[in-house]
Write a protein that holds these residues in place. Structure first.
Motif, mmCIF file in Angstrom:
data_model
loop_
_atom_site.group_PDB
_atom_site.id
_atom_site.type_symbol
_atom_site.label_atom_id
_atom_site.label_comp_id
_atom_site.label_asym_id
_atom_site.label_seq_id
_atom_site.Cartn_x
_atom_site.Cartn_y
_atom_site.Cartn_z
ATOM 1 N N UNK A 69 2.515 -1.336 -5.778
ATOM 2 C CA UNK A 69 2.094 -0.391 -4.731
ATOM 3 C C UNK A 69 3.054 0.771 -4.514
ATOM 4 N N UNK A 70 4.261 0.674 -5.017
ATOM 5 C CA UNK A 70 5.322 1.632 -4.718
ATOM 6 C C UNK A 70 4.903 3.082 -4.986
ATOM 7 N N UNK A 71 4.410 3.352 -6.195
ATOM 8 C CA UNK A 71 4.072 4.735 -6.546
ATOM 9 C C UNK A 71 2.784 5.217 -5.873
ATOM 10 N N UNK A 72 1.949 4.271 -5.438
ATOM 11 C CA UNK A 72 0.776 4.660 -4.651
ATOM 12 C C UNK A 72 1.226 5.219 -3.303
ATOM 13 N N UNK A 73 2.261 4.612 -2.727
ATOM 14 C CA UNK A 73 2.819 5.144 -1.480
ATOM 15 C C UNK A 73 3.305 6.581 -1.692
ATOM 16 N N UNK A 74 3.998 6.800 -2.808
ATOM 17 C CA UNK A 74 4.528 8.136 -3.088
ATOM 18 C C UNK A 74 3.399 9.148 -3.271
ATOM 19 N N UNK A 75 2.308 8.735 -3.927
ATOM 20 C CA UNK A 75 1.174 9.649 -4.114
ATOM 21 C C UNK A 75 0.586 10.052 -2.771
ATOM 22 N N UNK A 76 0.450 9.085 -1.858
ATOM 23 C CA UNK A 76 -0.099 9.394 -0.538
ATOM 24 C C UNK A 76 0.827 10.324 0.247
ATOM 25 N N UNK A 77 2.136 10.159 0.063
ATOM 26 C CA UNK A 77 3.078 11.080 0.700
ATOM 27 C C UNK A 77 2.871 12.498 0.153
ATOM 28 N N UNK A 78 2.585 12.584 -1.136
ATOM 29 C CA UNK A 78 2.314 13.887 -1.740
ATOM 30 C C UNK A 78 1.009 14.461 -1.214
ATOM 31 N N UNK A 79 -0.021 13.623 -1.112
ATOM 32 C CA UNK A 79 -1.319 14.071 -0.613
ATOM 33 C C UNK A 79 -1.235 14.549 0.832
ATOM 34 N N UNK A 80 -0.309 13.970 1.579
ATOM 35 C CA UNK A 80 -0.131 14.343 2.982
ATOM 36 C C UNK A 80 0.809 15.542 3.156
ATOM 37 N N UNK A 81 1.403 16.014 2.064
ATOM 38 C CA UNK A 81 2.310 17.150 2.149
ATOM 39 C C UNK A 81 3.717 16.787 2.555
ATOM 40 N N UNK A 82 3.990 15.483 2.679
ATOM 41 C CA UNK A 82 5.323 15.037 3.093
ATOM 42 C C UNK A 82 6.302 15.114 1.922
ATOM 43 N N UNK A 83 5.810 14.809 0.723
ATOM 44 C CA UNK A 83 6.666 14.751 -0.459
ATOM 45 C C UNK A 83 7.362 16.074 -0.731
ATOM 46 N N UNK A 84 6.635 17.181 -0.630
ATOM 47 C CA UNK A 84 7.211 18.499 -0.918
ATOM 48 C C UNK A 84 8.277 18.893 0.101
ATOM 49 N N UNK A 85 8.193 18.305 1.302
ATOM 50 C CA UNK A 85 9.174 18.610 2.352
ATOM 51 C C UNK A 85 10.374 17.665 2.304
ATOM 52 N N UNK A 86 10.350 16.695 1.397
ATOM 53 C CA UNK A 86 11.437 15.725 1.263
ATOM 54 C C UNK A 86 12.565 16.320 0.427
ATOM 55 N N UNK A 87 13.838 16.134 0.804
ATOM 56 C CA UNK A 87 14.959 16.660 0.013
ATOM 57 C C UNK A 87 14.877 16.196 -1.444
ATOM 58 N N UNK A 88 15.254 17.070 -2.356
ATOM 59 C CA UNK A 88 15.127 16.780 -3.784
ATOM 60 C C UNK A 88 15.915 15.546 -4.209
ATOM 61 N N UNK A 89 17.094 15.338 -3.612
ATOM 62 C CA UNK A 89 17.903 14.172 -3.991
ATOM 63 C C UNK A 89 17.218 12.870 -3.604
ATOM 64 N N UNK A 90 16.505 12.893 -2.471
ATOM 65 C CA UNK A 90 15.807 11.696 -2.017
ATOM 66 C C UNK A 90 14.579 11.436 -2.891
ATOM 67 N N UNK A 91 13.879 12.511 -3.277
ATOM 68 C CA UNK A 91 12.732 12.353 -4.175
ATOM 69 C C UNK A 91 13.168 11.757 -5.501
ATOM 70 N N UNK A 92 14.288 12.237 -6.018
ATOM 71 C CA UNK A 92 14.807 11.719 -7.285
ATOM 72 C C UNK A 92 15.175 10.245 -7.159
ATOM 73 N N UNK A 93 15.806 9.892 -6.038
ATOM 74 C CA UNK A 93 16.197 8.496 -5.805
ATOM 75 C C UNK A 93 14.968 7.597 -5.739
ATOM 76 N N UNK A 94 13.958 8.023 -5.003
ATOM 77 C CA UNK A 94 12.753 7.217 -4.848
ATOM 78 C C UNK A 94 12.006 7.054 -6.168
#
Length: 215
Positions: A69-94
């Motif tokens: 389920x992990x990457x499905x969570x990340x996709x939903x964060x992207x669909x909600x526009x949260x992913x793009x607002x997340x710091x790049x270092x945190x996105x890389x870590x996740x």
């Protein structure tokens, strides 16, 4: 050491319980099932910690469920526009954490296999039963992903809650047999919310149908 491990597990379940509680309250107010951004933020936090808990408990069933389920969570964060607002270092870590975890398992080789599949506390039949419950429970997010992807937005359809209910009952049973308070407490809380979301969804569907007929 055990209290630290259980502490990680209960903290993870705390995030999962918080996500369903917030989603439930927001859906009650809106009188329809919602998929709020906070639901997915809390999901990724809980998944990160529960995967660590499963590793420390040498419990393959728990780790398997979180990996799916992990990457499905990340996709939903992207669909909600949260992913793009997340710091790049945190996105890389996740993004990189599951990959590094798999590399660690591959590096350990036979030791990792022994750790997960020759665990005296989890006989093979129980491992299969627990893994099956986790797969059913996790399939809800794959279903949710394909459902939402076709519609171009993050949603939580009725099928998601049906799979949640079936999977959760299986995991509670597994937790009782395994004597795992983290799984028992965490999953028991969600059962009420899953049933309630099914009721809200049915009422919203009937209301929308009646409004369509009256036009």
């Amino acid at each position: 050491m055990n209290w630290i491990i259980y502490g990680i597990g209960f903290l993870a379940q705390g995030f999962f319980s918080a996500r369903i509680l917030v989603q439930w309250i927001m859906s009650e107010r809106a009188r329809k099932v919602l998929s709020p951004s906070i639901f997915w933020i809390l999901s990724i936090c809980g998944s990160y910690l529960l995967c660590l808990y499963g590793w420390l408990r040498s419990d393959f069933a728990i780790v398997l469920g979180q990996f799916i389920s992990y990457y499905v969570y990340l996709w939903n964060l992207k669909a909600k526009g949260v992913w793009s607002a997340t710091p790049s270092w945190l996105r890389l870590l996740l993004l990189a954490t599951p990959i590094f975890a798999l590399c660690g398992v591959a590096f350990e080789g036979a030791a990792a296999f022994e750790k997960f599949f020759h665990n005296e506390d989890v006989p093979l039949w129980l491992l299969i039963f627990g893994s099956a419950g986790q797969v059913i429970f996790t399939l809800r997010f794959l279903y949710q992903y394909f459902y939402s992807y076709r519609r171009g937005e993050s949603e939580l359809p009725q099928g998601f809650w049906i799979l949640s209910l079936i999977g959760s009952l299986s995991i509670v049973s597994y937790g009782i047999i395994r004597h795992d308070p983290v799984l028992i407490v965490g999953q028991s809380f969600g059962l009420v919310a899953y049933i309630r979301n099914l009721m809200i969804g049915c009422r919203a569907h009937r209301r929308a149908k009646s409004e369509t007929l009256s036009e």
